[in-house]
Design an enzyme around this catalytic site. Structure first.
Site, mmCIF file in Angstrom:
data_model
loop_
_atom_site.group_PDB
_atom_site.id
_atom_site.type_symbol
_atom_site.label_atom_id
_atom_site.label_comp_id
_atom_site.label_asym_id
_atom_site.label_seq_id
_atom_site.Cartn_x
_atom_site.Cartn_y
_atom_site.Cartn_z
ATOM 1 C CD GLU A 16 -2.900 1.068 2.420
ATOM 2 O OE1 GLU A 16 -3.108 -0.019 2.983
ATOM 3 O OE2 GLU A 16 -3.441 2.119 2.763
ATOM 4 C CE LYS A 26 -6.183 -1.314 5.600
ATOM 5 N NZ LYS A 26 -5.276 -0.451 4.839
ATOM 6 C CG ASP A 68 0.594 -16.847 11.389
ATOM 7 O OD1 ASP A 68 -0.200 -16.117 10.757
ATOM 8 O OD2 ASP A 68 0.335 -18.024 11.690
ATOM 9 C CG HIS A 78 -4.194 8.035 0.171
ATOM 10 N ND1 HIS A 78 -3.875 6.742 -0.131
ATOM 11 C CD2 HIS A 78 -4.326 8.077 1.512
ATOM 12 C CE1 HIS A 78 -3.815 6.029 0.973
ATOM 13 N NE2 HIS A 78 -4.082 6.829 1.987
HETATM 14 P P1 NDP Z 1 8.928 -23.563 15.229
HETATM 15 O O1 NDP Z 1 8.456 -24.830 15.821
HETATM 16 O O2 NDP Z 1 9.434 -23.603 13.831
HETATM 17 O O3 NDP Z 1 10.052 -22.926 16.155
HETATM 18 C C1 NDP Z 1 9.996 -22.965 17.535
HETATM 19 C C2 NDP Z 1 11.042 -23.947 18.009
HETATM 20 O O4 NDP Z 1 12.355 -23.395 17.835
HETATM 21 C C3 NDP Z 1 10.960 -24.237 19.476
HETATM 22 O O5 NDP Z 1 9.929 -25.137 19.759
HETATM 23 C C4 NDP Z 1 12.345 -24.781 19.737
HETATM 24 O O6 NDP Z 1 12.357 -26.115 19.235
HETATM 25 C C5 NDP Z 1 13.232 -23.964 18.801
HETATM 26 N N1 NDP Z 1 13.994 -22.873 19.431
HETATM 27 C C6 NDP Z 1 15.303 -22.583 19.162
HETATM 28 N N2 NDP Z 1 15.711 -21.529 19.875
HETATM 29 C C7 NDP Z 1 14.651 -21.085 20.612
HETATM 30 C C8 NDP Z 1 14.449 -20.000 21.529
HETATM 31 N N3 NDP Z 1 15.425 -19.124 21.866
HETATM 32 N N4 NDP Z 1 13.220 -19.835 22.072
HETATM 33 C C9 NDP Z 1 12.221 -20.663 21.762
HETATM 34 N N5 NDP Z 1 12.356 -21.717 20.909
HETATM 35 C C10 NDP Z 1 13.570 -21.928 20.327
HETATM 36 O O7 NDP Z 1 7.835 -22.418 15.215
HETATM 37 P P2 NDP Z 1 6.738 -21.942 16.277
HETATM 38 O O8 NDP Z 1 6.426 -23.027 17.247
HETATM 39 O O9 NDP Z 1 7.171 -20.648 16.833
HETATM 40 O O10 NDP Z 1 5.460 -21.762 15.376
HETATM 41 C C11 NDP Z 1 5.335 -20.724 14.458
HETATM 42 C C12 NDP Z 1 4.610 -21.232 13.242
HETATM 43 O O11 NDP Z 1 3.425 -21.919 13.618
HETATM 44 C C13 NDP Z 1 4.207 -20.152 12.316
HETATM 45 O O12 NDP Z 1 4.685 -20.471 11.037
HETATM 46 C C14 NDP Z 1 2.676 -20.197 12.351
HETATM 47 O O13 NDP Z 1 2.171 -19.821 11.098
HETATM 48 C C15 NDP Z 1 2.398 -21.616 12.677
HETATM 49 N N6 NDP Z 1 1.134 -21.991 13.280
HETATM 50 C C16 NDP Z 1 0.240 -21.069 13.768
HETATM 51 C C17 NDP Z 1 -0.965 -21.473 14.309
HETATM 52 C C18 NDP Z 1 -1.878 -20.428 14.852
HETATM 53 O O14 NDP Z 1 -1.513 -19.274 14.977
HETATM 54 N N7 NDP Z 1 -3.127 -20.759 15.209
HETATM 55 C C19 NDP Z 1 -1.321 -22.895 14.390
HETATM 56 C C20 NDP Z 1 -0.287 -23.781 13.916
HETATM 57 C C21 NDP Z 1 0.877 -23.329 13.365
HETATM 58 P P3 NDP Z 1 13.354 -27.286 19.721
HETATM 59 O O15 NDP Z 1 12.885 -27.687 21.048
HETATM 60 O O16 NDP Z 1 13.172 -28.320 18.672
HETATM 61 O O17 NDP Z 1 14.725 -26.672 19.727
#
Ligand code: NDP
Length: 430
Positions: A83, A267, A283, A381
């Protein structure tokens, strides 16, 4: 201490290459990253691993908002948005806040809510008692699948119960698992945890679990930003600073009391928020859902910001909204430009990112209501619109601004006029 200044006068007048150079120096970008900026960052092969049925890529403009000063530190904000006017407006508003010392921000701990729906419970009160009695064990179980989040000091921290007696399904008990996701948005960690403890909950309640999923109303994970703008900084050709402050406060109250206005007001806030959310690979559907659900928390949809005149006669604004953003995981980890955006911001934690994004929302809101409460937004605009019409009429790059300016001066901003001017200029140059 960060000595860099994000106050970069006339940034908008520089070429793409000059602006890129400023950001390269700011964030110590590599040549590879500069190339990624120029070509959109993502390859089709990477995109194919992100989602299903990929056939290509869809590029959007990537811009930089200047002038942000937050908690005495300067930031350049990466913004991805289609936009016109948004980036210019937010940079201008950040400059106004800067005159009052910049933004002060804060945030809650990154606590998310996972929901578990339990139905067909034989004895509702006993089920509630059992969950409370077994709370520590439930939290311990949830943390056995917590991975590195638990090692980093996060994980399941509490359980809250939301009984819904006598629904059309009978008694329904909703269990909230409160989960500290550290620097992740945390959807995957929390969904894993609620799925894992569901059978245990069925066992101790005698009920049947249906849904197990996070809530996007992340109202335990809010970010806050506040700032002041000196009244004299708001004065324009036709209104005193005092008058502009009054009009902006009136505009704010309009949005607080009327959902029809609040929808448009919010918005505008999301224009700033979503652009940074997208740039950092977060997200935006989740953020939008949380913001609007929070705006309706009192039963009537209202503004996410509050504006008032302080005792010195200056304008003060404050924003408060849920902001479940991550600096690890999701697309943040995969998209090279998301990584680059985080590098430009220089953020060290998800909370710092959330606070910057809250400040962006407040700044964007100021820009919109200031324009609405003074000149109206069409003036600005129409300038961008005139440029778009010149492009649509087939103007060469070097003639776009001249054609746009002519149409503005004539007060005749139309495609037909743009086409006439294109032909006229071609004639002059042939
Ligand atoms: P990820 O699972 O990709 O990343 C989070 C993971 O990263 C953690 O579980 C941990 O895994 C690891 N990690 C590494 N360093 C850190 C740190 N400093 N702090 C925390 N975690 C760390 O992504 P998210 O769980 O964050 O989920 C985001 C995604 O989920 C987005 O793409 C979203 O679109 C999607 N989503 C959204 C929904 C909703 O909003 N309703 C529903 C379902 C999905 P490990 O223990 O393996 O190291």
């Amino acid at each position: 201490m960060n000595e860099k200044t994000s106050r970069i006068p006339k940034f908008y007048k520089r070429t793409i290459q000059e602006r890129t150079q400023v950001v390269q120096e700011w964030a110590k970008l590599s040549h590879k990253q500069i190339n990624q900026l120029a070509n959109g960052g993502l390859t089709p092969e990477q995109a194919d691993k992100m989602i299903e049925n990929t056939i290509g890529l869809f590029n959007m403009p990537f811009a930089i908002a200047t002038n942000f000063r937050i908690n005495s530190k300067d930031y350049l904000l990466p913004m991805v948005i289609e936009e016109p006017s948004v980036v210019a407006a937010i940079s201008n508003a950040a400059r106004l806040f800067r005159e009052g010392g910049g933004f002060q921000t804060s945030s809650d701990e990154p606590i998310m809510i996972g929901q578990i729906q339990i139905l067909d419970i034989p004895n509702f009160n006993t089920a509630i008692e059992q969950i409370n009695k077994n709370k520590q064990q439930l939290l311990k179980e949830a943390n056995t699948v917590g991975g590195s989040i638990v090692k980093r000091g996060g994980g399941a921290i509490d359980i809250e119960l939301r009984p819904f007696p006598n629904t059309q399904l009978g008694n329904m008990l909703i269990v909230h698992l409160l989960y500290d996701t550290r620097d992740a948005m945390g959807a995957n960690a929390i969904n894993t945890a609620v799925e894992y403890i569901a059978p245990y909950l069925e066992k101790i309640t005698g009920g049947r679990v249906n849904l197990r999923i996070l809530s996007n109303l992340t109202d335990k994970r809010k970010a806050y930003a506040e700032g002041v703008i000196p009244a004299q900084a708001l004065a324009n050709r036709s209104m005193s600073g005092e008058e502009v402050v009054r009009s902006i406060v009136e505009a704010g109250i309009f949005a607080e009391v009327d959902p029809y206005r609040a929808a448009t007001h919010n918005k505008g806030i999301m224009n700033g928020i979503d652009a940074v959310i997208i740039a950092t690979g977060n997200d935006w559907r989740a953020i939008e859902a949380g913001a609007h659900a929070y705006a309706a928390r009192g039963g009537s949809y209202t503004s996410l910001t509050h504006w008032w005149q302080d005792e010195d006669g200056n304008l003060r604004g404050r924003i408060e909204l849920p902001l479940a953003v991550g600096i690890v995981g999701g697309a943040t980890r995969v998209h090279p430009l998301a990584q680059l955006s985080l590098q430009i911001l220089g953020v060290k934690s998800a909370r710092e990112l959330a606070e910057i994004i809250a400040a962006a929302g407040l700044a964007q809101n100021l820009a919109a209501i200031r324009a609405l409460a003074t000149d109206g937004i069409q003036q600005g605009h129409m300038r961008m619109h005139a440029r778009q019409l010149a492009v649509a009429a087939g103007a060469k790059d070097e003639n776009v601004l001249q054609i746009a300016e002519t149409m503005i001066q004539e007060g005749n901003i139309r495609l037909e006029r743009a086409k006439q001017l294109v032909i006229q200029l071609q004639g002059e140059n042939s």
